[in-house]
Structure formats: C-alpha cells, structure tokens
Design a protein around this motif. Structure first.
Motif, PDB file in Angstrom:
ATOM      1  N   LEU A 122     -17.261   9.269 -18.718  1.00  0.00           N
ATOM      2  CA  LEU A 122     -17.967   8.367 -19.693  1.00  0.00           C
ATOM      3  C   LEU A 122     -19.447   9.117 -20.161  1.00  0.00           C
ATOM      4  CD1 LEU A 122     -17.852   5.387 -17.251  1.00  0.00           C
ATOM      5  CD2 LEU A 122     -16.518   5.736 -19.385  1.00  0.00           C
TER       6      LEU A 122
ATOM      7  N   SER B 262     -13.626  13.862 -22.109  1.00  0.00           N
ATOM      8  CA  SER B 262     -12.962  12.822 -22.554  1.00  0.00           C
ATOM      9  C   SER B 262     -11.953  12.750 -21.656  1.00  0.00           C
ATOM     10  CB  SER B 262     -12.594  13.166 -24.060  1.00  0.00           C
ATOM     11  OG  SER B 262     -11.778  14.250 -24.147  1.00  0.00           O
TER      12      SER B 262
ATOM     13  N   ASN C   2     -16.174   9.975 -29.642  1.00  0.00           N
ATOM     14  CA  ASN C   2     -15.971   9.559 -28.444  1.00  0.00           C
ATOM     15  C   ASN C   2     -17.364   8.664 -27.846  1.00  0.00           C
ATOM     16  OD1 ASN C   2     -15.317   8.929 -25.594  1.00  0.00           O
ATOM     17  ND2 ASN C   2     -15.374  11.197 -24.955  1.00  0.00           N
TER      18      ASN C   2
ATOM     19  N   SER D 170     -19.330   5.991 -25.292  1.00  0.00           N
ATOM     20  CA  SER D 170     -19.272   4.959 -24.006  1.00  0.00           C
ATOM     21  C   SER D 170     -20.594   4.368 -23.806  1.00  0.00           C
ATOM     22  CB  SER D 170     -18.955   6.061 -22.708  1.00  0.00           C
ATOM     23  OG  SER D 170     -17.888   6.894 -22.807  1.00  0.00           O
TER      24      SER D 170
ATOM     25  N   VAL E 221     -18.434  -1.649 -18.953  1.00  0.00           N
ATOM     26  CA  VAL E 221     -18.119  -0.425 -19.330  1.00  0.00           C
ATOM     27  C   VAL E 221     -17.315  -0.422 -20.817  1.00  0.00           C
ATOM     28  CG1 VAL E 221     -16.995   1.931 -19.236  1.00  0.00           C
ATOM     29  CG2 VAL E 221     -18.320   0.841 -17.466  1.00  0.00           C
ATOM     30  N   TRP E 222     -17.705   0.040 -21.919  1.00  0.00           N
ATOM     31  CA  TRP E 222     -17.004  -0.028 -23.216  1.00  0.00           C
ATOM     32  C   TRP E 222     -16.670   1.313 -23.752  1.00  0.00           C
ATOM     33  CZ3 TRP E 222     -17.711   1.163 -28.339  1.00  0.00           C
ATOM     34  CH2 TRP E 222     -16.949   0.676 -29.422  1.00  0.00           C
ATOM     35  N   GLU E 223     -15.475   1.594 -24.136  1.00  0.00           N
ATOM     36  CA  GLU E 223     -15.272   2.979 -24.523  1.00  0.00           C
ATOM     37  C   GLU E 223     -14.506   2.858 -25.834  1.00  0.00           C
ATOM     38  OE1 GLU E 223     -13.531   5.760 -21.136  1.00  0.00           O
ATOM     39  OE2 GLU E 223     -12.995   3.767 -20.544  1.00  0.00           O
TER      40      GLU E 223
ATOM     41  N   LEU F 265     -12.531   5.633 -28.116  1.00  0.00           N
ATOM     42  CA  LEU F 265     -12.162   7.351 -28.290  1.00  0.00           C
ATOM     43  C   LEU F 265     -10.945   7.389 -29.585  1.00  0.00           C
ATOM     44  CD1 LEU F 265     -12.241  10.071 -26.979  1.00  0.00           C
ATOM     45  CD2 LEU F 265     -10.271   9.259 -25.386  1.00  0.00           C
TER      46      LEU F 265
ATOM     47  N   HIS G 278      -9.573   1.969 -27.815  1.00  0.00           N
ATOM     48  CA  HIS G 278     -11.080   1.251 -27.229  1.00  0.00           C
ATOM     49  C   HIS G 278     -10.705   0.218 -26.242  1.00  0.00           C
ATOM     50  CE1 HIS G 278     -10.751  -2.200 -29.985  1.00  0.00           C
ATOM     51  NE2 HIS G 278     -10.324  -1.366 -30.890  1.00  0.00           N
TER      52      HIS G 278
END
Length: 768
Positions: free
Chosen positions: A156, A161, A635, A637, A653-655, A657, A697
């Motif tokens: 994160l 990644s 990427n 986060s 937590v939001w991701e 990629l 995501h």
C-alpha cells in the motif's frame, strides 16, 4: 625526546592514538524508552537535549545514545500520546530504562503533540525511498479473514505493488519478485506466504516494526536488486509477563513474554495455526490442509554494555490428501502429500563502548518443499531445498554529533538442491528419477559508510564490494552508494541517491505467479550475477506543524543480466532447466507520491505510483524491447483510520492497480503433421506481453470496538469486524479462452478469485 619519539612513530599508529584520545573525551548517555505499563519499547520517540535545543530520537527498538558535555544538563522525552518527562542527565545510569506514562482521556478531549511526529521522522531521513510501518498501524488495517499481514500492508506504500491475488509476490520499482530481500532478524526468508500466498508467514503477535527500503540502500545490505524488507522480532519484556494474541475465522495466534531473571533474561514464545481443517470436520467435510508457525525469541542482558539475542522460526504448510478408490481391491489407491516450510535460527550479539557499537549476526535459514504422490503401482517424490549459513559483523563509530562511520563484513555459505526426483512404476518412463545437481556458492561482502552533516547538507557515502565463489569460477562486484539531503528551509528538503546492487541467486518460475515449488538457483559459470544501477531524486515537505508529510520521488533503474527462460520451456519436474535460462537487460522508471498524516482523529496516507518497466532479450520477442509482465502503469492506495468515538474506530483501504500484462493467442495456422495424415494447428502470438488484463480496484472496510481501559485492569481487548472486497469486484487472476458456438469465435475471460468476504476477529493484550 618526546618530539623525536613521535617523529619516528609509524604514521597510521600515531593517527589511531590521537583519534582514540579525542574519542575518549566524548560522553554519551544511553538507555531505552518504554511504555510504563506494557514495557513495550517506544520507537522513534523524540528526545531534546535542553542546553543545545538539539533533538534526537530513539531507534526502532526504543534505544538511544546521546552525546553530552555537561552532567547538569537535562533530557526531555516526548512521544505522541504520552506524558512529557524531564530527566537530569546525572540521574541516568548506564543502560537506563526510561518509563513514559500514556495520557488518560478525561471528560474533555486532550490533544498532545510531540515535537517530532512520524512525519517529521521521515522528512529528516537522509535516504530516499525508506518507509517504516509500525505494528499498531498494520493491526488497524482491514485484513483478509481478520489476519493482519505485514507484506500486504507494504504494497500500500509508494513504489511497491502486489502480484496476482492469492500470491505472496510483490514487485518494487520494476523489479521481479525474487529481487526483494526479505529479512527476519537478519536472516533471509525465501518463502513469505502461507495458504499458498494468501497470508504472510509473519505472526503479527511476534513481530515489532517493519521497514522497507526501495532506494538509497545502506552499504551493509546487498544481494537483491529492488528492495530490502527488514522485519524485526518484538523484544521480550524484561520486567513482567505480557501476553497478546488474536482469534480469527481461519486461524488464531498468541504470544507470551516472560522474564526468566528480571532485567537480565527474558523469553518470548509465539504460535499461530489455522483450524479451518478442524472446523469443517464438524460438517463431515474433509479439508486436508493446515499451516502453523512458531517463534521463539530470547534476550540475555549480559552487562550494561552487552546483550545476546536468539531467535527461532519454523513455519510449515501441510497438505495430506489420500483416498482409497475401492477398499476391496488391493493396491487400488492414490494419494498426495505436500509439505513446504521455512526454518530460521539467528544469534545477535551487541556490545557498546563509549563511542562504538559492535553487532555480530549469525544465522541459519532453510527453505524446502517435499511432494509425494502415488497411484496404484506408480509413485513420484520430489524434494528441493535452499540453505544459508551466514555470518556478519558491523561496527558503528560515532566520532562527533555530525560524523559517524559504519563498516564491516558478511559471508554466506549457500547450498542449493533443486528438484531431487524419485519415481517408480510406469510413470518413471515419462519422469525418470534424478538426483539433481547440488550447487554450493560462498557469497561475501565488505562494506564501509561515512555519514556527515554540515549546515543544511547531510550525506552518506559508502562502498560495498561483494563476491561469489564457486567451484570453477568467481565474481566480484563493486557496489557504490551515495545519498544526500539538503534542507531548503524548515519545511522543504531535497533528497538524491545513487546505488548499485548485485544479485547472486534467482528464482526460476514457469507460472504467471509464484508457486511454492518455484526453483531457486544460484549463479554459475554460465549464469552471471544480476546487477542494477538506480538514481533517485525527491522533494519532501512538512505541513501543519509537522503532522502531515508530502513527498515526491522520481527514479530510473538500469538492470543487466536479468534471468528469463526460452519460449515453450517446461520447468515442471525438469532438472535440465538451466539450459533453458537466458539473460538480458531491463529498465524501469517512474515517479512516486505520498501524502501521510499520523496524528489526530483522522490518520492514514494516500500513495500514487506512475511507472514503466521494459525488458530486452536477444532470444525473446525477436530481440525487440517488450513490457515486463508486471508493468502496471498506475497504482493508487488510500488508507484511512478514523476515531468515530472514544471506543470506536473506522478503517478503510481502497486500491487501484492497472492490469497485468500477458501474451494472448490471436489465431492459428495449419501445417501438415509429420505423418501427412492430418493438419496440426500452430498458435499465432503477437508481441510479448502486448495485451493488458482489466484494471483492478477493491475497497476493504473494518470497524473496531475497543474495550474499556481501566487503571485497575490488566486485560485489554477489541473486536474487529471486517469486509474484504466490499463492493464485490473480484481481481482478475487468470485468462481463459472461451468458444462461442453461435458466433464460431473465441474470446478471453478473466475470472476473479475472492469476492465479498466478511470476517470477525478478537485481539487482546494481558500483562501482570
């Protein structure tokens, strides 16, 4: 006579005598800062020498060493969330333990600001690309099935990644997964994943803080190209019994710290095991898999100036599946068993003189896997392992407040046994028995580093020279290191670094993501060491009185002798894989952004990485440059922790990629087969890795309910309710070719692995 004697004295001995005399004039106050109740060390706390208004800090284990000239001077100890403490220097004996008491909330909220926050710590660090994750931060994040994961948390941060979901792989600044050096108390961890990569092998209850370095590497570290992940075990309490642990849906963990001789000898024993195999038995379902790990850490305080640490780790993944097709038919049975494990022993000896610290490491680490399969009269057994026996010595000489030297050496005797195969029955004609080829390599290094500070400029100049010795050849690689930091003013700083890294062992994989049975293979007469040159330039800024940290870094990395394998090579149960290995070049470049806030009700960070990574091999893609499989452009986060009320905390937590790359089949052409009785279809491929999977995501949420903290109670607990993948958007993990009968055409599908997954866990602490 004295002058004549000095003239005849050897110059280098004279310099040593003068230097020793000057050093002896410096005085240092040393000790350790800990929590008054739990006796846990307080890392990176702030210490002010009042007469000079000079600010120092504790290290990751809460230790400090501060030069002074007047015993009537005083030290002010400050740490966020704790009461300030003023202590005269004359009251501090050798190796003194300073106890800080946490603040207690009354009817009105009290906000306490430390002089140096975590943001300021990162702002003042000379090396770019260094991140520190505190244990309490990792424990607050939403976790898969309630299992906090240090490795997943690192992805994160900027520059790192994750790999495909369900894999413990991660990629840093355009490097492959095997180019990350993961250390546990100084020993290499070759396999970082349990449950085939879903969870890391590190028990949160046994671990302290974790640091990740992606640039500006210290001279003492080497052996990988991309990053150094330094994981340190938690020091056992020397004064009281301390127990912590957690209960989750798929596993539970516990750690017990117990003084053996108060203030002299203490031990920590921690364990973790998944019990999913036992739970499903209640429903008459067989799940023949489990994992466990055990940590033992002991500390012996030999004297005021020396200590001895011992660490042990053992972790295994066990799969044991067998069935009898017909109990009345003798020999009509089949079964498979699989065992994969890490084992680590470490010994660390620390001694401290007035101005010099000596640290000696000795470690033994081993990673192996065993596969046993049988069917009727056929059987096949596969064994592979890699083992390191290492010794390193480091000295730190602090000449003055603004000058210090680090120097030392390291040596590793590495033994690799790839794919020992034993087979029998008809299958032995297809997969014959083979003893494999045992490889022995001795990897050594000497290093030195000079740290200085002059006005607004701070710098670190170092050189590491590494070497690998084999039976018939050897390699020697110089690895210079430079890092600078220039303070533009109190809120802005420029950072720059150059590092050269070399790697003498690599992982050979035939899959798009890591398998537990991937093969580690060292350099030899034909496979040369990998190397990388990396340049980093960054700008850092402090905002809101040091509570918020903003940084941006740009990097360029040039890599040579990277390892791949020829197209069409089958590496499964193949002892001739070395003939398929080829070497080429690569480059990676990009920029990283981090906005971090560690104080107040709302805490967390926003990170963004923009990156490119390319490869060029003469025997791949017709010799043309192609994108690496893990070339993932964007990427993002977003990590947040918000204190809703005194006992409630919301975490999210939001991701995002960009999709991984792959090489699809775009068509077929027919050619007559060798017997001219038909036509063979030959697939047609475009350029290597020219197509991208869908972007991924995901949103993870958790809410924590904390138990009441009472002054007369020694027990503290909290409930955490988590939702993994809250809006149920599975991350693509594979590519399937699907035929549509109506249109007589083929298309690709990208199946995911994990959808929405709720969980509940309970974490606790107890001391007496």
């Amino acid at each position: 006579m004295a002058i004549k004697f000095l003239k005849n004295f050897p110059p280098f001995i004279l310099m040593m005598v003068i230097s020793t005399n000057l050093i002896a004039q410096n005085a240092f106050v040393k000790g350790k800062l800990v929590d008054k109740n739990s006796l846990e060390p307080l890392p990176y706390a702030n210490i002010v020498l009042l007469s000079k208004n000079a600010v120092y800090s504790t290290d990751s284990l809460g230790r400090f060493s501060i030069p002074y000239t007047n015993e009537t001077d005083s030290l002010m100890f400050l740490f966020l969330g704790y009461q300030e403490l003023l202590v005269p220097i004359y009251q501090i004996n050798k190796d003194y333990t300073v106890l800080l008491e946490s603040t207690v909330k009354t009817l009105q909220e009290i906000e306490i600001k430390a002089l140096r926050s975590d943001a300021l710590q990162q702002f003042e660090n000379v090396r770019p690309g260094k991140q520190v994750l505190k244990k309490e931060v990792v424990l607050q994040l939403p976790a898969l099935a309630g299992e906090p994961d240090f490795i997943k948390a690192l992805t994160l941060l900027p520059g790192a990644s994750k790999g495909i979901e369900g894999s413990s792989d991660f990629f840093v600044r355009g490097g492959a997964a095997d180019q990350n050096l993961v250390l546990m108390d100084g020993a290499t961890v070759y396999n970082t994943g349990h449950l085939f990569g879903f969870l890391s092998v590190f028990n949160p209850s046994a671990i302290g803080d974790v640091s990740m370095m992606t640039g500006g590497f210290p001279a003492e570290y080497g052996g990988r190209l991309s990053s150094i992940i330094d994981i340190r075990s938690k020091e056992p309490s020397m004064n009281r019994t301390f127990i912590e642990g957690g209960v989750g849906l798929i596993s539970s963990r516990i750690s017990v710290e117990q003084p053996i001789i108060k203030d002299k000898l203490a031990i920590q024993i921690a364990g973790r095991r998944t019990y999913a195999d036992q739970v499903v038995r209640l429903a008459n379902i067989s799940l023949p898999y489990y994992f466990y790990d055990v940590n033992i850490n002991a500390k012996w305080k030999i004297s005021d100036n020396s200590s001895l640490h011992y660490g042990y780790y053992r972790g295994d993944d066990v799969l044991d599946f067998s069935e009898v097709r017909d109990e009345n038919v003798e020999g009509d049975a089949s079964g498979t068993s699989f065992n994969l494990g890490n084992s680590i022993h470490t010994v660390e000896f620390n001694s401290q003189l007035e101005n010099m610290t000596s640290t000696t490491y000795l470690h033994l680490t081993k990673f192996d896997y065993k596969i046993n399969s049988y069917f009727q009269d056929n059987f096949i057994n596969v064994i592979a392992d890699i083992q390191d026996l290492g010794l390193s010595q480091k000295f730190t000489l602090k000449k003055t407040e603004n000058r210090s030297f680090n120097f030392g050496f390291s040596a590793i005797l590495r033994n690799v046994d790839p794919n020992l195969i034993n087979s029998g029955g008809e299958i032995s004609e297809i997969i014959p028995s083979s003893d494999g080829t045992t490889r022995e390599v001795t990897e050594t290094a000497i290093f030195g580093e000079w740290e200085f500070k002059k006005d607004n400029l701070e710098g670190i100049v170092g050189l590491r020279t590494s070497a690998a010795f084999l039976e018939n050849t050897h390699y020697v690689q110089p690895e210079p290191r430079i890092a600078f930091r220039y303070s533009l003013n109190d809120n802005y700083a420029l950072k720059a670094s150059y590092t050269r890294m070399s790697q003498y062992v690599h992982r050979v994989s035939s899959s798009s993501f890591a398998l537990p049975t991937d093969i580690w293979y060292p350099v030899d007469e034909e496979v040369a060491p990998q190397s990388a040159d990396q340049f980093t330039l960054g700008l850092s800024k402090l905002m809101q009185n040091g509570e918020i940290f903003l940084s941006t870094e740009a990097y360029y990395k040039s890599m040579s002798n990277l390892v791949e394998y020829r197209e069409g090579t089958n590496l499964v149960l193949n002892n001739d894989f070395k003939s398929a290995l080829i070497q080429g070049d690569g480059e990676a470049y990009g920029s990283e952004w981090l906005l971090r806030k560690d104080a107040g009700k709302l805490r967390g960070w926003l990170s963004y990485t923009l990156s490119w990574t390319n490869r060029q091999f003469e025997e791949l893609n017709n010799g043309k440059t192609f994108k690496a499989r893990y070339d993932r452009r964007h990427n993002v986060s977003i990590v947040t922790n918000y204190d809703i009320a005194e006992r409630w905390r919301l975490s999210a937590v939001w991701e995002f990629l960009s999709g991984a790359r792959f090489t699809p089949i775009i068509g077929y052409y027919g050619v007559p087969n060798s017997a001219t009785t038909g036509v063979d279809l030959i697939p047609v491929f475009p350029e290597r890795n020219s197509v991208q999977l869908a972007d991924a995501h995901r949103l993870d949420l958790s809410i924590t309910f904390k138990g009441k903290q009472r002054s007369n109670k020694n027990w503290y607990g909290e409930w955490q309710f988590s939702i993994y993948n809250a809006y149920n958007r599975a991350t693509p993990v594979a590519i399937n070719i699907v035929y549509n009968e109506e249109t007589d055409s083929y298309s690709y599908e990208q199946p995911g692995l994990i959808g929405l997954l709720p969980s509940i866990s309970y974490n606790f602490k107890f001391y007496k």
